[in-house]
Motif scaffolding. Structure first.
Motif, PDB file in Angstrom:
ATOM      1  N   GLU A  61       0.825  -1.206   0.000  1.00  0.00           N
ATOM      2  CA  GLU A  61       0.000   0.000   0.000  1.00  0.00           C
ATOM      3  C   GLU A  61       0.858   1.255   0.000  1.00  0.00           C
ATOM      4  O   GLU A  61       0.494   2.274  -0.607  1.00  0.00           O
ATOM      5  CB  GLU A  61      -0.928  -0.014   1.215  1.00  0.00           C
ATOM      6  N   GLN A  62       2.010   1.202   0.664  1.00  0.00           N
ATOM      7  CA  GLN A  62       2.918   2.342   0.689  1.00  0.00           C
ATOM      8  C   GLN A  62       3.437   2.671  -0.711  1.00  0.00           C
ATOM      9  O   GLN A  62       3.682   3.833  -1.040  1.00  0.00           O
ATOM     10  CB  GLN A  62       4.082   2.032   1.630  1.00  0.00           C
ATOM     11  N   PHE A  63       3.578   1.645  -1.528  1.00  0.00           N
ATOM     12  CA  PHE A  63       4.052   1.836  -2.894  1.00  0.00           C
ATOM     13  C   PHE A  63       2.898   1.823  -3.902  1.00  0.00           C
ATOM     14  O   PHE A  63       3.071   1.471  -5.062  1.00  0.00           O
ATOM     15  CB  PHE A  63       5.088   0.766  -3.253  1.00  0.00           C
ATOM     16  N   GLU A  64       1.715   2.214  -3.415  1.00  0.00           N
ATOM     17  CA  GLU A  64       0.547   2.467  -4.258  1.00  0.00           C
ATOM     18  C   GLU A  64       0.035   1.219  -4.978  1.00  0.00           C
ATOM     19  O   GLU A  64      -0.452   1.286  -6.103  1.00  0.00           O
ATOM     20  CB  GLU A  64       0.844   3.576  -5.272  1.00  0.00           C
ATOM     21  N   GLY A  65       0.158   0.069  -4.312  1.00  0.00           N
ATOM     22  CA  GLY A  65      -0.417  -1.154  -4.840  1.00  0.00           C
ATOM     23  C   GLY A  65      -1.504  -1.658  -3.918  1.00  0.00           C
ATOM     24  O   GLY A  65      -1.925  -0.969  -2.983  1.00  0.00           O
ATOM     25  N   ARG A  66      -1.994  -2.842  -4.190  1.00  0.00           N
ATOM     26  CA  ARG A  66      -2.995  -3.457  -3.311  1.00  0.00           C
ATOM     27  C   ARG A  66      -2.728  -4.953  -3.215  1.00  0.00           C
ATOM     28  O   ARG A  66      -2.244  -5.573  -4.167  1.00  0.00           O
ATOM     29  CB  ARG A  66      -4.417  -3.208  -3.820  1.00  0.00           C
ATOM     30  N   VAL A  67      -2.993  -5.523  -2.072  1.00  0.00           N
ATOM     31  CA  VAL A  67      -2.864  -6.963  -1.883  1.00  0.00           C
ATOM     32  C   VAL A  67      -4.152  -7.619  -2.358  1.00  0.00           C
ATOM     33  O   VAL A  67      -5.232  -7.329  -1.844  1.00  0.00           O
ATOM     34  CB  VAL A  67      -2.576  -7.304  -0.412  1.00  0.00           C
ATOM     35  N   VAL A  68      -4.022  -8.487  -3.353  1.00  0.00           N
ATOM     36  CA  VAL A  68      -5.187  -9.166  -3.913  1.00  0.00           C
ATOM     37  C   VAL A  68      -5.542 -10.404  -3.106  1.00  0.00           C
ATOM     38  O   VAL A  68      -6.712 -10.690  -2.865  1.00  0.00           O
ATOM     39  CB  VAL A  68      -4.905  -9.563  -5.388  1.00  0.00           C
ATOM     40  N   ASP A  69      -4.511 -11.127  -2.651  1.00  0.00           N
ATOM     41  CA  ASP A  69      -4.783 -12.395  -1.970  1.00  0.00           C
ATOM     42  C   ASP A  69      -3.597 -12.755  -1.086  1.00  0.00           C
ATOM     43  O   ASP A  69      -2.451 -12.427  -1.389  1.00  0.00           O
ATOM     44  CB  ASP A  69      -5.022 -13.495  -3.001  1.00  0.00           C
ATOM     45  N   THR A  70      -3.895 -13.433   0.024  1.00  0.00           N
ATOM     46  CA  THR A  70      -2.865 -14.043   0.864  1.00  0.00           C
ATOM     47  C   THR A  70      -3.309 -15.479   1.118  1.00  0.00           C
ATOM     48  O   THR A  70      -4.348 -15.711   1.718  1.00  0.00           O
ATOM     49  CB  THR A  70      -2.702 -13.309   2.206  1.00  0.00           C
TER      50      THR A  70
END
Length: 327
Positions: A61-70
């Protein structure tokens, strides 16, 4: 993720989620030795993996992305920016290396990361497609604590990030139809800064990252001695010498050999120089040489030379266009 108001509705009907395509940088991170860690201490490993998920999510998130799945010990992240995806991966490895320095060897967590840029399908919060599959295939090829990227990612970052990159060549990946050229990040440089709050503002050239990407230096001779190059080169040389070895062919076989040789040499030249126009330049010289091998008439000689010059000119034009775009 909110659905795109401009994207056409899916065939599932009104009120259902919408499906859209986009170009995304996909980052797949996976903990190396997870099964071994679980066998040694399940409770402690679960706590470590949960903390790993939390830290990676914050960095994504800090690098302007999003986690899709873990899932289990892996994290799938999606980024609009390839540069940010690679920066995030470098930061993950930097922070893990710092944390591991204070841990015993049994407690250390080392992550493999694969990154690919590709067209994906987005629906709800999920991402599907070859872009995801390829990133998942790259991750196991990275060293523990390392990063493996595809050619598509390399083309976007080689002149933007200060990284040492090793060209791994073309690799066949499981369930992927065509081979892909891969690169390994050999050394993560200085700590990578996260994007500033003004990252969405129009970029200024003065703030561009330093240009210093490096690839492993494979000599031209080594590239030409690869089977994929050596075999057609041998055929080309045989055809060139056909008037001596076989029989006169009015220059037909020799011309074919010259063109085949120029194709292989041009491919090697283009890859080493990262200038696709060099391939056409070499091919043009091979075509023009047909006037020397055949010498049928002034008209055919002129046609060979003219055709070769046109192809070579296209190559020179392509080189200049790339130089002006990167200059």
């Amino acid at each position: 993720m909110a659905s795109d108001p401009e994207s056409p509705p899916s065939s599932q009907g009104q009120g259902q989620s919408r499906r859209r395509r986009k170009l995304s940088a996909i980052m797949m991170a996976d903990v190396s030795g997870f099964s071994r860690m679980m066998g040694a201490d399940e409770d402690a490993t679960v706590d470590q993996i949960k903390e790993f998920h939390r830290q990676v999510k914050l960095l994504v998130e800090q690098f302007e992305g999003r986690v899709v799945d873990t899932a289990g010990d892996s994290v799938l992240g999606e980024f609009d920016s390839v540069v940010n995806a690679v920066r995030c991966a470098c930061r993950i490895q930097e922070e893990q290396a710092a944390e591991n320095a204070g841990r015993s060897p049994e407690e250390r967590i080392q992550t493999r990361i694969g990154i690919h840029l590709g067209d994906v399908i987005v629906e709800d919060y999920r991402v599907y497609g070859d872009g995801v599959n390829i990133a998942a295939r790259l991750e196991p090829l990275a060293d523990p604590g390392g990063i493996c990227i595809s050619e598509a990612v390399y083309q976007q970052i080689w002149n933007k990030l200060d990284l040492n990159l090793e060209d791994l060549g073309l690799k066949d990946l499981k369930n992927i139809e065509h081979p892909i050229r891969l690169y390994r990040v050999l050394r993560v440089g200085a700590p990578v800064a996260a994007p500033s709050p003004l990252a969405n503002a129009p970029p200024r050239l003065a703030e561009s990252p330093p240009v210093s990407a490096k690839t492993s230096d494979e000599s031209a001779a080594a590239a030409l001695l690869r089977p994929a190059s050596l075999v057609p080169l041998s055929v080309g040389a045989f055809l060139l010498l056909s008037p001596i070895i076989l029989f006169p062919s009015a220059g037909v076989l020799s011309t074919g050999g010259a063109i085949l040789t120029s194709v292989i040499a041009g491919r090697v030249w283009a890859r080493r120089s990262r200038q696709s126009g060099n391939f056409l330049l070499a091919l043009g010289l091979g075509i023009a040489s047909g006037a020397l091998w055949t010498d049928w008439s002034r008209v055919t000689n002129a046609l060979f030379v003219l055709g070769g010059l046109i192809v070579a000119a296209l190559g020179v034009g392509g080189r200049r266009s790339k130089d002006s775009a990167t200059g």
